[in-house]
Write a protein that holds these residues in place. Structure first.
Motif, short mmCIF file in Angstrom:
data_model
loop_
_atom_site.label_atom_id
_atom_site.label_comp_id
_atom_site.label_asym_id
_atom_site.label_seq_id
_atom_site.Cartn_x
_atom_site.Cartn_y
_atom_site.Cartn_z
N PHE A 7 0.85 -1.18 0.00
CA PHE A 7 0.00 0.00 0.00
C PHE A 7 0.89 1.23 0.00
N LYS A 8 1.02 1.85 -1.17
CA LYS A 8 1.88 3.02 -1.29
C LYS A 8 1.10 4.30 -1.55
N LEU A 12 -10.06 4.87 -8.21
CA LEU A 12 -9.89 6.19 -8.83
C LEU A 12 -8.92 7.05 -8.03
N GLU A 13 -9.04 6.98 -6.71
CA GLU A 13 -8.20 7.79 -5.84
C GLU A 13 -6.73 7.37 -5.94
N ASP A 58 -3.62 9.56 -7.34
CA ASP A 58 -2.51 9.84 -6.43
C ASP A 58 -1.18 9.31 -6.93
N THR A 59 -1.19 8.12 -7.57
CA THR A 59 0.07 7.46 -7.93
C THR A 59 0.28 7.27 -9.43
N PHE A 66 -0.53 -2.72 -7.03
CA PHE A 66 0.07 -2.69 -5.70
C PHE A 66 0.09 -4.05 -5.03
N GLN A 67 -0.46 -5.05 -5.69
CA GLN A 67 -0.37 -6.39 -5.12
C GLN A 67 1.06 -6.90 -5.26
N GLY A 68 1.59 -7.39 -4.15
CA GLY A 68 2.97 -7.85 -4.16
C GLY A 68 3.10 -9.27 -4.70
#
Length: 296
Positions: A109-110, A158-159, A163-164, A171-173
């Motif tokens: 979670f970045k 969407l957020e 943001d990124t 973002f799944q590792g």
């Protein structure tokens, strides 16, 4: 590596009572995996177990936040893992697929935490409009993992994108579990489950759900959760109470269907029928399967 027993399934299937039985048998605690049950004053709608219903079993992440506080899957991941790491064996009861997966696997979670201002920005969008906007901004989004009616998750996607500049799925590792886990999904034939859901909602109304939600509504607190959000239009005089209750039942049934699909397709889950005709045999089979897993 700690061992984690996960008991999941739709509402009204009996997760709480079976989890407590197992916790007493294996002398362990229970982590609540419900993102609504973390809040105080959200009691009836979240169906959180009372002190009496907990039967002396230690419960974690239950009833500890003020109802207007922010809570995210990243916070749940951090807090649940800290508890798991302090125990050789623990049960997680309930929770959405994402919550469970974020704890058991190397999920990253970045992005920044959820923003209420961001949610307000899209208040005028219907669920379908919001989903179409996401598809436009992120054409490669995994539609299997994101249902249009899961408004909270679509907003978060969407957020994160804003943001990124990355898809939320990126973002799944690594697809490797951090713990030795066993997921038991408690299920029922659909017609029986839907009947139980309808009865559960009626029982919640009789227990005072409308008063519970109205108390929060008067204080300017609007939980984005099934059983709460459907009553706001009633309080504003836009629909009847019976219509609001039917919406709660319908949305709960839809959620149950999505949960089952997730755990069938996304997680290594074991399914057990727990309707009246099968519950005793299933409980025996479940305990046998757990004993075998623990001995391996």
């Amino acid at each position: 590596m700690g061992k984690v027993l996960v008991i999941v399934g739709p509402t009204a299937v009996g997760k709480t009572s079976i989890s407590i039985e197992l916790a007493k048998k294996y002398n362990c605690g229970i982590i609540s995996g419900d993102s609504v049950a973390v809040y105080k004053r959200l009691d009836i709608g979240s169906a959180k177990p009372t002190i009496e219903e907990q039967q002396g079993v230690k419960h974690y992440l239950l009833d500890f936040l003020q109802p207007d506080a922010e809570y995210s899957v990243a916070q749940f991941q951090k807090e649940a893992r800290a508890i798991i790491n302090e125990n050789d064996f623990i049960i997680i009861c309930g929770g959405t697929g994402l919550y469970i997966q974020s704890v058991l696997y190397n999920y990253e979670f970045k992005a920044k935490g959820r923003s209420l201002d961001f949610q307000k920005k899209y208040e005028g969008f219907s669920n379908n409009e919001l989903y179409e906007l996401l598809l436009e901004k992120d054409p490669n989004i995994n539609k299997e993992k994101l249902h249009p009616n899961n408004r909270k998750r679509v907003l978060r996607a969407l957020e994160v994108l804003e943001d990124t500049n990355r898809s939320i799925h990126s973002f799944q590792g690594k697809n490797q579990p951090l713990y030795d886990y066993f997921i038991a999904y408690l299920s029922m034939p659909r017609e029986i489950l839907y009947e139980n859901i309808n009865k559960r909602v009626d029982q919640m109304i009789e227990a005072g759900l409308v008063d519970e939600v109205y108390s929060l509504y008067k204080d300017g607190i609007y939980p984005h959760a099934i059983g709460y959000q459907e009553l706001y239009p009633y309080f504003r005089g836009e629909i009847s109470l019976s219509s609001a209750i039917e919406e709660i039942k319908k949305n709960t049934r839809h959620l149950a269907k999505r949960q089952e699909t997730w755990f069938k397709n996304q997680m290594d889950s074991h399914f057990y029928l727990v309707d009246k005709a099968h519950v005793e045999d299933s409980k025996k089979q479940l305990q046998s399967d757990i004993d075998r897993w623990l001995s391996e």
